[in-house]
Enzyme design. Sequence first.
Site, short mmCIF file in Angstrom:
data_model
loop_
_atom_site.label_atom_id
_atom_site.label_comp_id
_atom_site.label_asym_id
_atom_site.label_seq_id
_atom_site.Cartn_x
_atom_site.Cartn_y
_atom_site.Cartn_z
N CYS A 59 -27.68 9.62 1.20
CA CYS A 59 -26.64 9.88 0.19
C CYS A 59 -25.61 8.76 0.12
O CYS A 59 -25.03 8.50 -0.92
CB CYS A 59 -25.94 11.21 0.46
SG CYS A 59 -27.00 12.64 0.22
N CYS A 105 -23.93 -8.68 -0.95
CA CYS A 105 -24.31 -7.31 -1.31
C CYS A 105 -23.27 -6.38 -0.67
O CYS A 105 -22.19 -6.82 -0.34
CB CYS A 105 -25.73 -6.98 -0.86
SG CYS A 105 -25.94 -6.95 0.91
#
Lengths: 454, 101
Positions: free
Chosen positions: A238, A412
Site C-alpha cells: 500500500c 526516484c
Amino acid sequence: MSVDALKAEIEALKKENEALKAAARRDEEPKVLSPNGTIFDLPSVREWTHKESLDNDEISRFSRQLLMREIGVQGQLKLRNTTVLVVGAGGLGAPAVMYLAAAGIGRLGIVDYDPVEASNLQRQIVHDETRVGMMKAESAKATVNRLSSFCDCIAYNTLIESSNAMDIIRPWDIVVDATDNVATRYLLNDACVLAGKPLVSGSALRMDGQLTVYNHAGGPCYRCIFPAPPPPETVTNCSDGGVLGVVPGIIGCLQALEVIKIASGLGTSFSQKMLLFDATSGAFRTIKLRGQSPTCAICGKNPTITDLIDYVQFCGAAPTDKTPAQTLLPDDERSTCREYSSVRMGAWPHLLLDVRETVQFNICSLPNSLNVPLKDLERRLTDVEQAARQAAALESSAIAIAKDALPIYVVCRRGNDSQVAVQLLRQHGFLQAKDIAGGLERWASEIDPDFPTY
Amino acid sequence: MGLTIHLQFSGGMELLFNNEKEKTVTLPDTFTPALATLKDLLPWMRDNLLSERAELFMQGDTVRPGILVLINDADWELEGELEYVLKDDDTIVFISTLHGG
Ligand SMILES: [Zn+2]
C-alpha cells in the site's frame, strides 16, 4: 479436612493471590510508547472465564442483537465467551477491532509493531491525530476501551514472528489476518494450522479487496491455495501502490462479520471461497477455491512443515509493507543528495530525470526535471537524449557533446528504481548517468525540509 | 473461425494488460479446437497482450506464484490446470492475490 490439607490449601491460595497481583501490576504498569518500535514483553493472558448467562447490563447493551433470531441470547453469550486475536491494527484491523468490540466479543487481542503515522489516518480510523507516534496496538486498545467496557482488550506491542507466534496465538479462539505483507501471512497461516485456529484473512490494495476464511471446517489453508510465495518484485504494497481508505475498511468490516458468524455459531460463508471486491465497478464476486490439499506442506497428510520456519527467507521479503533500500550500483555511479545539491546550486548544466510513476511525479517534483517512468524508459531513450542535449547545450551551444558525456542525474522516490534506470542508461551508452542515492525522501530529509514526502 | 475466449483480470492483474479488466479475443488458427490447451494460451497472451514485463505474469510455462486462475468460475486446479482444453466461449479469469492492508 485435616490441618495439613487446610495449610496446603492456604499456601496454594496465597500463591494464586500473588500471581494475580503480579499480573494486575503488569497491567497497571505505564507503557512506554516507542515510536521506533522497541520490543515489549508479551502481555500475560490469563484464562478467559466463560459466563453462563448475560447480566442486566449486557442485556440492555446488546439488545438489538438479542432481538435477532440469528444471534439471540445464546449467540450473544457465545460472542461474550469468545476470544479473538486481530493481527495488524491498520486499514483492515481498524474497523475489525471496533466492530468486534462493539458487538460484544468478550476478549480482543491486538498485535502491531508500528507507531501511528499521519499517512495511516486516511484509512486506519481506530487511530486519530492525537495518537500519531503512539504504538498502534496501544492506540487501538485505547479506542476499544473508550468504546466498550464489556470488552477485555489486550495489546501486543510486538512484531509477531516465528519465535513468539505460537505463544501469542495459543490463548485465542479465532485469529484475524489484518496484516500488510506476505511473510506475516504465511507465518499466521502456519501458526493457525499448528494451533488449530480458524484464520479470517483479508487484504486490500488500491481499489481491490479480497477475503477468505482459512483452516476452518475442513476447508483449505492459505498454503493449500498458494503453496509458493509470489516473487518479491511482483508484490505491491500500500505504501507504493496506494489504497483508497474505505476499501480495506469494507474488507475489515467483512472480516469482523465472519468472525461474529463463526463465534455465534452461524458459520462462515467463506471457507474454501474467496470474496473479490472491485471498488471501481462496485462489484462483489465470490469464487470457489480448491479444497484442502492432501499434499499441503503444513495441513496435508504428510506435512513437511511441523514447526514454524523462517518466513523472511521463505518469501524473500521482510515482514513490513515498506520497500527496503537496495544497492545495485557502485559508488562512483551514484551521487549523494549533497553532491547533487551543489550541482543545482552551481547551475551546472545537466538533465534531471525523474523515473517515478506519473501519479507520484504529479504529487511533487524538483523543478526542471523530466518525468519518464521506469517502465517507459527503454522506449523513450531518444526523448532522454534530446532533453539531455538541450540541457547541456545551455552552456556549450557550439560544441557537440557525445552521448557518453551527457550529464544525467536520475531520481526516484527512495533510490531503488533510479539505480535500475542508471543501469539501463549506461547499457545504452549514457556513460555519465548517475542516480541520486536515497531519492526524493532523502532529499527532503537532508537538503530541503520543505519538500513534501508521501 | 478461431476460438473465442473471454479473458478477465482482477486484483491488479489488469495493470499488466493495458489496464483492461475484460478482453474478448479470437485465437489464431494455430489454436486447434479440441486440442489447444491453457498451456498454449498463456505464452500467446504473454506475446500478444501483455503490456508489462513477462516475469510479472509467467514463471516457466505457467503463471507465476500468487496468481489464481479460474476457468468458467472454477479454480483451474479442478479443471486440469495447464492441460485444460480450451472451448469456444470459455471465460478465463486471472486474479492477482493482494497482500496489503
Ligand atoms: Zn493447507
